[in-house]
Design a protein around this motif. Structure first.
Motif, short mmCIF file in Angstrom:
data_model
loop_
_atom_site.label_atom_id
_atom_site.label_comp_id
_atom_site.label_asym_id
_atom_site.label_seq_id
_atom_site.Cartn_x
_atom_site.Cartn_y
_atom_site.Cartn_z
N PRO A 128 5.66 -0.79 -2.13
CA PRO A 128 6.22 0.39 -2.80
C PRO A 128 5.40 1.67 -2.58
O PRO A 128 4.33 1.65 -1.97
CB PRO A 128 6.15 -0.02 -4.27
CG PRO A 128 4.94 -0.90 -4.35
CD PRO A 128 4.93 -1.67 -3.05
N CYS B 233 10.23 1.50 -5.79
CA CYS B 233 10.76 0.62 -4.75
C CYS B 233 11.07 1.40 -3.48
O CYS B 233 11.67 2.46 -3.51
CB CYS B 233 12.03 -0.07 -5.26
SG CYS B 233 12.78 -1.16 -4.04
N ARG B 234 10.66 0.83 -2.38
CA ARG B 234 10.90 1.42 -1.06
C ARG B 234 11.75 0.48 -0.21
O ARG B 234 12.28 0.88 0.82
CB ARG B 234 9.54 1.69 -0.40
CG ARG B 234 9.57 2.37 0.93
CD ARG B 234 8.20 2.95 1.24
NE ARG B 234 7.20 1.97 1.55
CZ ARG B 234 6.64 1.83 2.75
NH1 ARG B 234 7.00 2.62 3.74
NH2 ARG B 234 5.71 0.93 2.94
N CYS B 235 11.90 -0.77 -0.66
CA CYS B 235 12.62 -1.75 0.17
C CYS B 235 14.10 -1.83 -0.16
O CYS B 235 14.88 -2.35 0.63
CB CYS B 235 11.99 -3.13 -0.01
SG CYS B 235 12.37 -3.94 -1.59
N SER C 162 14.74 -4.17 -5.28
CA SER C 162 14.30 -4.34 -6.66
C SER C 162 15.49 -4.44 -7.61
O SER C 162 16.49 -3.74 -7.45
CB SER C 162 13.42 -3.15 -7.08
OG SER C 162 13.11 -3.25 -8.46
N CYS D 217 9.50 -0.83 -8.52
CA CYS D 217 9.27 -2.06 -7.75
C CYS D 217 9.13 -3.24 -8.71
O CYS D 217 8.49 -3.13 -9.74
CB CYS D 217 7.97 -1.88 -6.95
SG CYS D 217 7.37 -3.37 -6.13
N ASP D 218 9.77 -4.35 -8.37
CA ASP D 218 9.61 -5.56 -9.17
C ASP D 218 8.99 -6.70 -8.35
O ASP D 218 9.00 -7.85 -8.77
CB ASP D 218 10.94 -6.00 -9.78
CG ASP D 218 11.94 -6.48 -8.74
OD1 ASP D 218 11.63 -6.43 -7.52
OD2 ASP D 218 13.04 -6.92 -9.14
N GLY D 219 8.46 -6.37 -7.19
CA GLY D 219 7.84 -7.38 -6.34
C GLY D 219 8.79 -8.03 -5.35
O GLY D 219 8.38 -8.87 -4.55
N SER D 220 10.07 -7.67 -5.38
CA SER D 220 11.05 -8.29 -4.50
C SER D 220 10.76 -8.05 -3.03
O SER D 220 11.21 -8.83 -2.18
CB SER D 220 12.46 -7.78 -4.82
OG SER D 220 12.87 -8.21 -6.09
N HIS D 221 10.01 -7.01 -2.71
CA HIS D 221 9.70 -6.72 -1.31
C HIS D 221 8.99 -7.90 -0.65
O HIS D 221 9.18 -8.15 0.53
CB HIS D 221 8.88 -5.43 -1.17
CG HIS D 221 7.58 -5.45 -1.90
ND1 HIS D 221 7.45 -5.10 -3.23
CD2 HIS D 221 6.35 -5.81 -1.48
CE1 HIS D 221 6.19 -5.22 -3.59
NE2 HIS D 221 5.51 -5.64 -2.55
S1 FES Z 1 9.19 -2.11 -2.77
FE1 FES Z 1 11.15 -2.83 -3.34
S2 FES Z 1 10.71 -4.35 -4.80
FE2 FES Z 1 8.78 -3.64 -4.20
#
Ligand code: FES
Length: 71
Positions: A13, A40-42, A45, A51-55
């Motif tokens: 993130p 969140c960048r991915c 989330s 961000c929830d760690g889903s990346h």
């Molecule tokens: S960057 Fe998207 S969940 Fe972490």
């Protein structure tokens, strides 16, 4: 007021530190004062914009570096 700093985590993130107000497209405001927020960048989330760690689960990979700014 604390200066705002944004750190891009490799394959993770954006870490935002400092005082700011983040407003989503519905006008909901998230006030962050002196805290660190992971944005969140991915796109995966379940708690966007955070961000929830889903990346990690989806194997998000982003290793690009900031380009030089023109001018
Ligand atoms: S960057 Fe998207 S969940 Fe972490």
């Amino acid at each position: 007021m604390a200066a705002t700093h944004i750190k891009v985590r490799e394959s993770g993130p954006y870490l935002v530190t400092g005082d700011l107000t983040l407003t989503d497209c519905d006008g909901n405001a998230y006030v962050l004062e002196g805290a660190t927020a992971a944005l969140c960048r991915c796109g995966h989330s379940e708690s966007k914009p955070f961000c929830d760690g889903s990346h990690k689960r989806v194997g998000f990979a982003a290793t690009e570096r900031a380009a030089e700014r023109a001018g």
